[in-house]
Design a protein around this motif. Sequence first.
Motif, PDB file in Angstrom:
ATOM      1  N   MET A   4       0.827  -1.199   0.000  1.00  0.00           N
ATOM      2  CA  MET A   4       0.000   0.000   0.000  1.00  0.00           C
ATOM      3  C   MET A   4       0.869   1.259   0.000  1.00  0.00           C
ATOM      4  SD  MET A   4      -3.260   0.715   2.398  1.00  0.00           S
ATOM      5  CE  MET A   4      -4.564   1.721   1.771  1.00  0.00           C
ATOM      6  N   VAL A   5       1.968   1.232   0.745  1.00  0.00           N
ATOM      7  CA  VAL A   5       2.890   2.369   0.771  1.00  0.00           C
ATOM      8  C   VAL A   5       3.553   2.527  -0.598  1.00  0.00           C
ATOM      9  CG1 VAL A   5       5.019   3.266   1.806  1.00  0.00           C
ATOM     10  CG2 VAL A   5       3.263   2.230   3.261  1.00  0.00           C
ATOM     11  N   ARG A   6       3.970   1.423  -1.188  1.00  0.00           N
ATOM     12  CA  ARG A   6       4.590   1.462  -2.517  1.00  0.00           C
ATOM     13  C   ARG A   6       3.627   2.061  -3.539  1.00  0.00           C
ATOM     14  NH1 ARG A   6       4.852  -3.723  -3.689  1.00  0.00           N
ATOM     15  NH2 ARG A   6       6.257  -4.021  -1.954  1.00  0.00           N
ATOM     16  N   ASP A   7       2.369   1.646  -3.505  1.00  0.00           N
ATOM     17  CA  ASP A   7       1.366   2.174  -4.433  1.00  0.00           C
ATOM     18  C   ASP A   7       1.167   3.680  -4.236  1.00  0.00           C
ATOM     19  OD1 ASP A   7       1.049  -0.358  -5.461  1.00  0.00           O
ATOM     20  OD2 ASP A   7      -0.850  -0.738  -4.414  1.00  0.00           O
ATOM     21  N   ALA A   8       1.187   4.123  -2.996  1.00  0.00           N
ATOM     22  CA  ALA A   8       1.032   5.551  -2.715  1.00  0.00           C
ATOM     23  C   ALA A   8       2.196   6.349  -3.304  1.00  0.00           C
ATOM     24  CB  ALA A   8       0.933   5.787  -1.210  1.00  0.00           C
ATOM     25  N   PHE A   9       3.417   5.814  -3.187  1.00  0.00           N
ATOM     26  CA  PHE A   9       4.573   6.503  -3.769  1.00  0.00           C
ATOM     27  C   PHE A   9       4.530   6.485  -5.296  1.00  0.00           C
ATOM     28  CE2 PHE A   9       6.559   6.352   0.424  1.00  0.00           C
ATOM     29  CZ  PHE A   9       7.166   7.606   0.451  1.00  0.00           C
ATOM     30  N   LYS A  10       4.054   5.404  -5.883  1.00  0.00           N
ATOM     31  CA  LYS A  10       3.921   5.354  -7.346  1.00  0.00           C
ATOM     32  C   LYS A  10       2.936   6.416  -7.823  1.00  0.00           C
ATOM     33  CE  LYS A  10       5.069   0.489  -8.030  1.00  0.00           C
ATOM     34  NZ  LYS A  10       4.540  -0.826  -8.435  1.00  0.00           N
ATOM     35  N   HIS A  11       1.831   6.555  -7.106  1.00  0.00           N
ATOM     36  CA  HIS A  11       0.837   7.563  -7.455  1.00  0.00           C
ATOM     37  C   HIS A  11       1.443   8.969  -7.344  1.00  0.00           C
ATOM     38  CE1 HIS A  11      -3.113   9.351  -7.953  1.00  0.00           C
ATOM     39  NE2 HIS A  11      -2.885  10.075  -6.878  1.00  0.00           N
ATOM     40  N   LEU A  12       2.214   9.209  -6.281  1.00  0.00           N
ATOM     41  CA  LEU A  12       2.872  10.500  -6.108  1.00  0.00           C
ATOM     42  C   LEU A  12       3.865  10.757  -7.244  1.00  0.00           C
ATOM     43  CD1 LEU A  12       3.356  13.045  -4.347  1.00  0.00           C
ATOM     44  CD2 LEU A  12       5.241  11.751  -3.307  1.00  0.00           C
ATOM     45  N   GLU A  13       4.609   9.744  -7.625  1.00  0.00           N
ATOM     46  CA  GLU A  13       5.579   9.894  -8.709  1.00  0.00           C
ATOM     47  C   GLU A  13       4.890  10.354  -9.996  1.00  0.00           C
ATOM     48  OE1 GLU A  13       9.037   7.332 -10.996  1.00  0.00           O
ATOM     49  OE2 GLU A  13       7.442   6.260  -9.953  1.00  0.00           O
ATOM     50  N   LEU A  14       3.745   9.779 -10.299  1.00  0.00           N
ATOM     51  CA  LEU A  14       2.996  10.191 -11.487  1.00  0.00           C
ATOM     52  C   LEU A  14       2.561  11.642 -11.397  1.00  0.00           C
ATOM     53  CD1 LEU A  14       0.761   7.032 -12.032  1.00  0.00           C
ATOM     54  CD2 LEU A  14       2.727   7.760 -13.409  1.00  0.00           C
TER      55      LEU A  14
END
Length: 66
Positions: free
Chosen positions: A46-56
Amino acid sequence: MPVLVLAGTDDRIVSQHGWEDPRSHTPNAVPIIGGGHFPWIENPSMVRDAFKHLELQVDRHAMQTT
């Protein structure tokens, strides 16, 4: 500039008072369900997904400002 706020819903060290609706603080506030004080350990996907979303979002922001 996009900002990411992560909050473990089961954190017993940091008071959760005021985080009932973290999206009222920022649209990138992500409650990590079942996460405690170390949500990146307790729910890494879930943390990884949140960072991926932020990166976009950061990439989109960079493209708009150049």
